[in-house]
Design a protein around this motif. Structure first.
Motif, PDB file in Angstrom:
ATOM      1  N   LEU A 134       0.830  -1.204   0.000  1.00 44.40           N
ATOM      2  CA  LEU A 134       0.000   0.000   0.000  1.00 44.40           C
ATOM      3  C   LEU A 134       0.863   1.251   0.000  1.00 44.40           C
ATOM      4  N   MET A 155       0.968   4.213  -2.958  1.00 47.30           N
ATOM      5  CA  MET A 155       0.754   5.634  -2.690  1.00 47.30           C
ATOM      6  C   MET A 155       2.005   6.457  -3.005  1.00 47.30           C
ATOM      7  N   HIS A 168      -2.457  -6.679  -5.409  1.00 45.57           N
ATOM      8  CA  HIS A 168      -1.626  -5.593  -4.881  1.00 45.57           C
ATOM      9  C   HIS A 168      -0.519  -5.221  -5.860  1.00 45.57           C
ATOM     10  N   TRP A 205      -6.779   2.563  -2.956  1.00 50.67           N
ATOM     11  CA  TRP A 205      -6.839   1.882  -1.651  1.00 50.67           C
ATOM     12  C   TRP A 205      -8.080   1.001  -1.546  1.00 50.67           C
TER      13      TRP A 205
END
Length: 430
Positions: free
Chosen positions: A316, A320, A358, A423
């Motif tokens: 994550l 970002m 992911h 997200w």
């Protein structure tokens, strides 16, 4: 030492471009000349290398489409479209802006965004001329819409093609993953426009009445040429969309289309070459060489690697960080060489992340950051540079800072909207 020279030349050139004390074409060519003269790049690097040289596909795509636009201009179709758009919007500048923005965004998803702005800018200038309003806000809004809309598909924005090739992602992959967020971004963008360009929507009622009284059909003064142009453009657009099937580069398609149209129209060189933005093409050539020097000396690669290393294996955080860094760097250097440099590093990162959802999110964060980050400054994306060149030739110049003040706001908003989308879609509801 070479890296220091490359950075120094680029920073100085960037400052001159930003302050506009010297014409940007002169600045870019001077910077390119310096890195070549000092041996940071050789002729092989500057003119023949795919990684560090002039992107001839971009140059010849622009040249071909500019020639097509030059022939198309003779038909009167731009005047027709301008009157049609103004009448459908009832002469309201805000409604005209929203209509042109939506047309530009949708067209940019299925053509490349540079081609779209080449076709839309003449229409916009004519609409604003008819209503006697400043075209600058409209042109800025359209080029930003083209960068947002172009993010929706594989072929809409050049960085997407690079990402698709490196990651093995198809047209449908882009459509399914990118189109939803682009649709949301467009809604937000349209809501922001009245505030972003406050004070730009005042128009003389007499001008509106004059436009409403016009018959757009009378603007077409060469129907036979219009039919020829329409056939050639349909063939060109079909080849653009079928790039993955035909395996013919858009630049080749544009040049072929331009050649066929010149033959069919029997146009004189002075007619179609008058629409070629030679200063813009030369500016691109110089800019590509300066950025090539940063690529060859490892400057861009080092910056991208620092961003990648800072994630520490957290998927994550990596998503970002890539989104934010891509938006920032794509606003400073053209997003095409940035993505070309960053994509191998993202590929390495995806191999280290076990969850396929992911790892795929890393590619979408790179695409969104680079595409939306292209709006940040006047040289962040190819479409920006093209529109600034057209505006200058039309007598309505857009300064670097006039564009950038608006662009930074839009980039910040679009990135902030994209972050929760990434997200939620790939981590919360995956």
């Amino acid at each position: 030492m070479s890296a220091t020279v490359a950075i120094a030349v680029f920073v100085v050139a960037y400052l001159f471009i930003a302050t506009e004390k010297i014409p940007k074409m002169v600045t870019a060519l001077a910077g390119a000349g310096i890195v070549l003269a000092l041996g940071v790049l050789g002729s092989e690097d500057a003119f023949y290398s795919h990684d560090t040289g002039v992107d001839w596909d971009v140059i010849f795509l622009l040249l071909g489409m500019m020639i097509i636009v030059g022939v198309l201009r003779k038909t009167g179709v731009f005047e027709y479209t301008a009157i049609w758009a103004a009448k459908r919007a009832k002469g309201s500048p805000l409604r005209i802006m929203l209509l042109l923005v939506l047309i530009t965004a949708v067209a940019s998803a299925f053509l490349d965004n540079v081609t779209t702005v080449l076709l839309m800018a003449p229409v916009t200038l004519l609409v604003c001329d008819r209503l006697d309003i400043n075209p600058v806000p409209f042109l800025i809004a359209e080029v930003m819409a083209s960068n947002i809309g172009g993010a929706a598909t594989l072929i809409g924005d050049p960085p997407n093609i690079i990402i698709g090739s490196r990651a093995g992602l198809t047209f449908n992959d882009f459509l399914v993953n990118m189109a939803p967020i682009v649709a949301i971004e467009l809604v937000v963008f349209c809501l922001v426009l009245p505030r972003l360009f406050r004070g730009s929507f005042t128009v003389d009622p007499d001008r509106v009445a004059d436009v409403m009284a016009l018959n757009e059909r009378e603007a077409i003064h060469d129907k036979r040429l219009l039919i020829k142009c329409g056939v050639v453009l349909l063939a060109v657009f079909a080849a653009f969309i079928g790039h993955s099937i035909f395996h013919i580069e858009p630049s080749v398609v544009a040049l072929l289309g331009a050649g066929v149209l010149v033959l069919l129209s029997q146009a004189k060189p002075k007619d179609y070459l008058a629409s070629v933005e030679w200063e813009t093409l030369l500016f691109f050539a110089g800019l590509f060489i300066m950025i090539g020097a940063l690529v060859k000396t490892g400057v861009i690669g080092d910056l991208a690697k620092l961003a990648a290393d800072a994630t520490g294996g957290n998927a994550l955080l990596a998503v970002m960080l890539i989104l934010g860094v891509s938006a920032l760097l794509s606003g400073v250097v053209d997003n095409i060489p940035y993505v070309a440099t960053m994509s191998p590093l993202v590929l390495d990162l995806t191999n280290s992340i076990a969850d396929p959802t992911h790892s795929e999110a890393l590619w979408w964060s790179l695409a969104l950051g680079a595409d939306f980050g292209g709006n940040a400054t006047a040289i962040g994306a190819s479409a920006n540079v093209v529109v600034l060149g057209i505006a200058a030739r039309a007598g309505s110049p857009i300064s670097f800072w006039e564009f950038t003040k608006k662009g930074v706001i839009i980039t910040l908003i679009t990135v902030l909207v994209a972050a929760p989308y990434l997200w939620l879609r790939y981590f919360v509801f995956a």
